[in-house]
Design a protein around this motif. Structure first.
Motif, PDB file in Angstrom:
ATOM      1  N   PRO A  25       0.937  -1.125  -0.039  1.00 33.12           N
ATOM      2  CA  PRO A  25      -0.050  -0.081  -0.011  1.00 33.12           C
ATOM      3  C   PRO A  25       0.803   1.200   0.007  1.00 33.12           C
ATOM      4  O   PRO A  25       1.829   1.074   0.111  1.00 33.12           O
ATOM      5  CB  PRO A  25      -0.970  -0.010   1.198  1.00 33.12           C
ATOM      6  N   LYS A  26       0.146   2.492  -0.204  1.00 28.76           N
ATOM      7  CA  LYS A  26       0.732   3.801  -0.392  1.00 28.76           C
ATOM      8  C   LYS A  26       1.789   4.224   0.664  1.00 28.76           C
ATOM      9  O   LYS A  26       3.152   4.327   0.562  1.00 28.76           O
ATOM     10  CB  LYS A  26      -0.105   4.683  -0.842  1.00 28.76           C
ATOM     11  N   GLU A  27       1.200   3.851   2.082  1.00 26.88           N
ATOM     12  CA  GLU A  27       2.013   4.295   3.390  1.00 26.88           C
ATOM     13  C   GLU A  27       3.374   3.456   3.238  1.00 26.88           C
ATOM     14  O   GLU A  27       4.531   3.915   3.531  1.00 26.88           O
ATOM     15  CB  GLU A  27       1.261   4.092   4.337  1.00 26.88           C
ATOM     16  N   THR A  28       3.410   2.097   3.012  1.00 24.52           N
ATOM     17  CA  THR A  28       4.497   1.286   2.980  1.00 24.52           C
ATOM     18  C   THR A  28       5.375   1.660   2.011  1.00 24.52           C
ATOM     19  O   THR A  28       6.643   1.589   2.114  1.00 24.52           O
ATOM     20  CB  THR A  28       3.971  -0.112   2.924  1.00 24.52           C
ATOM     21  N   ILE A  29       4.905   1.784   0.727  1.00 26.07           N
ATOM     22  CA  ILE A  29       5.869   2.456  -0.395  1.00 26.07           C
ATOM     23  C   ILE A  29       6.780   3.376  -0.013  1.00 26.07           C
ATOM     24  O   ILE A  29       7.877   3.694  -0.263  1.00 26.07           O
ATOM     25  CB  ILE A  29       5.078   2.525  -1.741  1.00 26.07           C
ATOM     26  N   GLU A  30       5.921   4.385   0.658  1.00 24.71           N
ATOM     27  CA  GLU A  30       6.803   5.625   0.868  1.00 24.71           C
ATOM     28  C   GLU A  30       7.825   5.519   2.045  1.00 24.71           C
ATOM     29  O   GLU A  30       8.770   5.904   1.879  1.00 24.71           O
ATOM     30  CB  GLU A  30       5.810   6.689   1.387  1.00 24.71           C
ATOM     31  N   ARG A  31       7.534   4.464   2.975  1.00 17.76           N
ATOM     32  CA  ARG A  31       8.536   4.136   4.111  1.00 17.76           C
ATOM     33  C   ARG A  31       9.623   3.282   3.520  1.00 17.76           C
ATOM     34  O   ARG A  31      11.025   3.491   3.683  1.00 17.76           O
ATOM     35  CB  ARG A  31       7.794   3.179   5.086  1.00 17.76           C
ATOM     36  N   LEU A  32       9.377   2.306   2.459  1.00 19.93           N
ATOM     37  CA  LEU A  32      10.328   1.707   1.897  1.00 19.93           C
ATOM     38  C   LEU A  32      11.281   2.563   0.865  1.00 19.93           C
ATOM     39  O   LEU A  32      12.508   2.494   1.004  1.00 19.93           O
ATOM     40  CB  LEU A  32       9.850   0.517   0.984  1.00 19.93           C
ATOM     41  N   GLU A  33      10.722   3.576   0.322  1.00 18.53           N
ATOM     42  CA  GLU A  33      11.525   4.276  -0.517  1.00 18.53           C
ATOM     43  C   GLU A  33      12.444   5.250   0.171  1.00 18.53           C
ATOM     44  O   GLU A  33      13.480   5.741  -0.206  1.00 18.53           O
ATOM     45  CB  GLU A  33      10.696   5.114  -1.673  1.00 18.53           C
ATOM     46  N   ARG A  34      11.777   5.862   1.366  1.00 15.49           N
ATOM     47  CA  ARG A  34      12.337   6.519   2.134  1.00 15.49           C
ATOM     48  C   ARG A  34      13.756   6.123   2.814  1.00 15.49           C
ATOM     49  O   ARG A  34      14.862   6.478   3.046  1.00 15.49           O
ATOM     50  CB  ARG A  34      11.646   7.247   3.199  1.00 15.49           C
ATOM     51  N   ASP A  35      13.553   4.643   3.071  1.00 15.80           N
ATOM     52  CA  ASP A  35      14.545   4.042   4.062  1.00 15.80           C
ATOM     53  C   ASP A  35      15.630   3.769   2.800  1.00 15.80           C
ATOM     54  O   ASP A  35      16.938   3.496   3.276  1.00 15.80           O
ATOM     55  CB  ASP A  35      14.238   2.564   4.297  1.00 15.80           C
ATOM     56  N   ALA A  36      15.252   3.500   1.670  1.00 13.21           N
ATOM     57  CA  ALA A  36      16.166   3.045   0.549  1.00 13.21           C
ATOM     58  C   ALA A  36      17.122   4.092   0.345  1.00 13.21           C
ATOM     59  O   ALA A  36      18.277   4.045   0.170  1.00 13.21           O
ATOM     60  CB  ALA A  36      15.483   2.384  -0.737  1.00 13.21           C
ATOM     61  N   ILE A  37      16.531   5.460   0.367  1.00 13.14           N
ATOM     62  CA  ILE A  37      17.375   6.533   0.108  1.00 13.14           C
ATOM     63  C   ILE A  37      18.138   7.136   0.976  1.00 13.14           C
ATOM     64  O   ILE A  37      19.232   7.241   0.899  1.00 13.14           O
ATOM     65  CB  ILE A  37      16.619   7.709  -0.661  1.00 13.14           C
ATOM     66  N   GLU A  38      17.422   7.300   2.179  1.00 14.26           N
ATOM     67  CA  GLU A  38      18.106   7.919   3.404  1.00 14.26           C
ATOM     68  C   GLU A  38      18.729   7.037   4.360  1.00 14.26           C
ATOM     69  O   GLU A  38      20.069   7.322   4.847  1.00 14.26           O
ATOM     70  CB  GLU A  38      16.843   8.806   4.367  1.00 14.26           C
ATOM     71  N   ARG A  39      18.496   5.784   4.506  1.00 12.76           N
ATOM     72  CA  ARG A  39      18.919   4.740   5.396  1.00 12.76           C
ATOM     73  C   ARG A  39      20.014   4.029   4.821  1.00 12.76           C
ATOM     74  O   ARG A  39      21.172   3.901   5.239  1.00 12.76           O
ATOM     75  CB  ARG A  39      17.850   3.961   5.945  1.00 12.76           C
ATOM     76  N   TYR A  40      19.827   3.487   3.323  1.00 13.57           N
ATOM     77  CA  TYR A  40      20.868   2.573   2.752  1.00 13.57           C
ATOM     78  C   TYR A  40      21.552   3.360   1.731  1.00 13.57           C
ATOM     79  O   TYR A  40      22.341   2.740   1.010  1.00 13.57           O
ATOM     80  CB  TYR A  40      20.179   1.463   2.592  1.00 13.57           C
ATOM     81  N   ALA A  41      21.302   4.704   1.382  1.00 21.25           N
ATOM     82  CA  ALA A  41      21.924   5.578   0.216  1.00 21.25           C
ATOM     83  C   ALA A  41      21.774   4.777  -0.845  1.00 21.25           C
ATOM     84  O   ALA A  41      22.877   4.586  -1.861  1.00 21.25           O
ATOM     85  CB  ALA A  41      23.114   5.625   0.746  1.00 21.25           C
ATOM     86  N   ILE A  42      20.652   4.133  -1.210  1.00 20.76           N
ATOM     87  CA  ILE A  42      20.571   3.397  -2.433  1.00 20.76           C
ATOM     88  C   ILE A  42      19.646   4.404  -3.336  1.00 20.76           C
ATOM     89  O   ILE A  42      18.556   4.727  -3.623  1.00 20.76           O
ATOM     90  CB  ILE A  42      19.614   2.160  -2.330  1.00 20.76           C
ATOM     91  N   ASP A  43      20.922   5.275  -4.076  1.00 19.11           N
ATOM     92  CA  ASP A  43      20.473   6.421  -4.750  1.00 19.11           C
ATOM     93  C   ASP A  43      20.410   6.164  -6.485  1.00 19.11           C
ATOM     94  O   ASP A  43      20.194   7.271  -7.132  1.00 19.11           O
ATOM     95  CB  ASP A  43      21.162   7.632  -4.503  1.00 19.11           C
ATOM     96  N   GLU A  44      20.555   5.028  -6.653  1.00 20.01           N
ATOM     97  CA  GLU A  44      20.597   4.673  -7.876  1.00 20.01           C
ATOM     98  C   GLU A  44      19.360   5.191  -8.960  1.00 20.01           C
ATOM     99  O   GLU A  44      18.134   4.949  -7.969  1.00 20.01           O
ATOM    100  CB  GLU A  44      20.802   3.251  -8.375  1.00 20.01           C
TER     101      GLU A  44
END
Length: 383
Positions: free
Chosen positions: A87-106
């Motif tokens: 769902p939308k709320e989970t997607i936003e959390r996953l994308e935020r963690d990918a960028i901010e927490r794991y620096a997956i910025d590809e």
């Protein structure tokens, strides 16, 4: 008791399995349903991200253990998968963690990586889903990649549309003048038989005849492409924009492109530029198909020379009776209505079959098509 995750319902055991990871599989095995394909796909997507803590067997801040084997997903594939599964709320959390927490910025923030990516439809879908996260420099580069993919799609579809709408010889229409490839041999012989010389055994052709090479002339028509911009419809949104751009070039056809969720965005003025159109689309939100149909109805000039194509999964968020009444009204005034559950190269839809069936019972055409098939269908109706 189950909890819905997008279009997927999870049991408590499945939710615990996703939270704890592969380490919990033996303990929960007996409680898990036999068919857990969607759950395993969700687990793979979560492991791809959170398995990075301490390696493939790491544990994230929630105590979730990663799987024993790294998931082989590219960044665009992962982005597309989470949008299909969560769902939308989970997607936003996953994308935020990918960028901010794991620096997956590809793709999302790294210009150098984006410059090396091979343009393809998967990347295009990922860009559309994450463009709101991009800084201006990356967004400009993403737009260039979008243009390359769209250009390839247009080139392919344009050939299909040309075949569907191209002119044909009208064999009943003959002329005394024409090119060699238009020569009407049989009609010429038949019309000149009176000039046959039996002594010489020769046919004297006093007047050769030619087929009139004319292009089909389309009476003015309106085509409305109404596109559900919910996250699951991203492929259909892409191909609808490309299709609209190709139809825009047809003589006698006025193409309207309208995207909708609970709001309506009329993109008809930009229909000739599918790249600009796609970069404006905001994926996600609710669904009000009936409102979109009503909007199209208000903009029809000649009801019997209009076609309304509603592209949606038909999971109506508003009152479905409003949608049914609007479609019945359109059909009653002679407007043709086509409901497409998918418009892409695969045409494998997931949709509300009950509502789609009720629309078909009213007389609407309902199905799933590739863009080429839609072009052929429209050409048949416009003849």
């Amino acid at each position: 008791m189950t909890e819905s995750t997008g279009a997927i319902s999870l049991t408590p055991a499945e939710r615990w399995r996703l939270l704890l990871g592969e380490a919990a599989q033996p303990s929960l095995q007996s409680a898990l349903p036999a068919t857990g394909g969607s759950v395993m796909a969700m687990d793979q997507a979560l492991t791809w991200l959170y398995g990075r803590d301490g390696g493939a067997l790491g544990t994230d801040a929630l105590g979730r253990h990663g799987g024993s084997e790294a998931s082989r997903l590219s960044v665009p594939e992962w982005i597309n998968r989470i949008h299909e599964l969560f769902p939308k709320e989970t997607i936003e959390r996953l994308e935020r963690d990918a960028i901010e927490r794991y620096a997956i910025d590809e793709v999302v923030t790294n210009l150098e990586v984006l410059e090396r990516v091979e343009p393809n439809p998967t990347l295009l879908a990922a860009v559309m889903r994450t463009k709101h996260l991009m800084n201006p420099a990356v967004l400009a580069m993403a737009r260039t990649l979008v243009a390359k993919v769209v250009g390839e799609l247009i080139e392919k579809l344009a050939r299909d549309i040309e075949r569907s709408f191209s002119g044909r010889r009208h064999r009943q229409s003959l002329s005394r003048h024409g090119a060699a490839n238009q020569f009407a041999a049989r009609e010429t012989v038949r019309r000149n038989l009176t000039h046959y010389d039996p002594q010489r055994r020769q046919l004297i052709v006093r007047q050769p005849l030619f087929f009139s090479q004319t292009r089909k002339r389309l009476q003015p028509w309106q085509i409305f492409l109404l596109v559900d911009q919910s996250g699951s419809m991203v492929g259909s949104v892409i191909h609808a924009a490309v299709t609209a751009a190709c139809l825009w070039n047809l003589p006698g056809v006025r193409t309207h492109l309208i995207t909708f969720d609970t709001q309506i965005v009329d993109l008809s003025d930009e229909v000739h530029d599918p790249v600009a159109t796609l970069m404006q689309v905001q994926l996600g939100g609710g669904t009000d198909i009936g409102q979109a149909i009503a909007y199209a109805a208000q903009n029809i000039d000649v009801p019997k020379r209009a076609i309304v194509v509603a592209i949606s999964d038909f999971f109506e968020g508003a009152n479905p009776q409003v949608l049914l009444d609007q479609v019945a009204s359109l059909l009653g005034q002679g407007t043709q209505v086509l409901g497409l559950a998918a418009l892409d190269e695969v045409a494998r839809p997931v949709f509300d079959r009950e509502l789609a069936s009720r629309l078909a019972d009213l007389g609407a055409h309902v199905g799933a098509m590739t863009p080429g098939q839609l072009a052929g269908w429209l050409a048949e109706k416009l003849r």
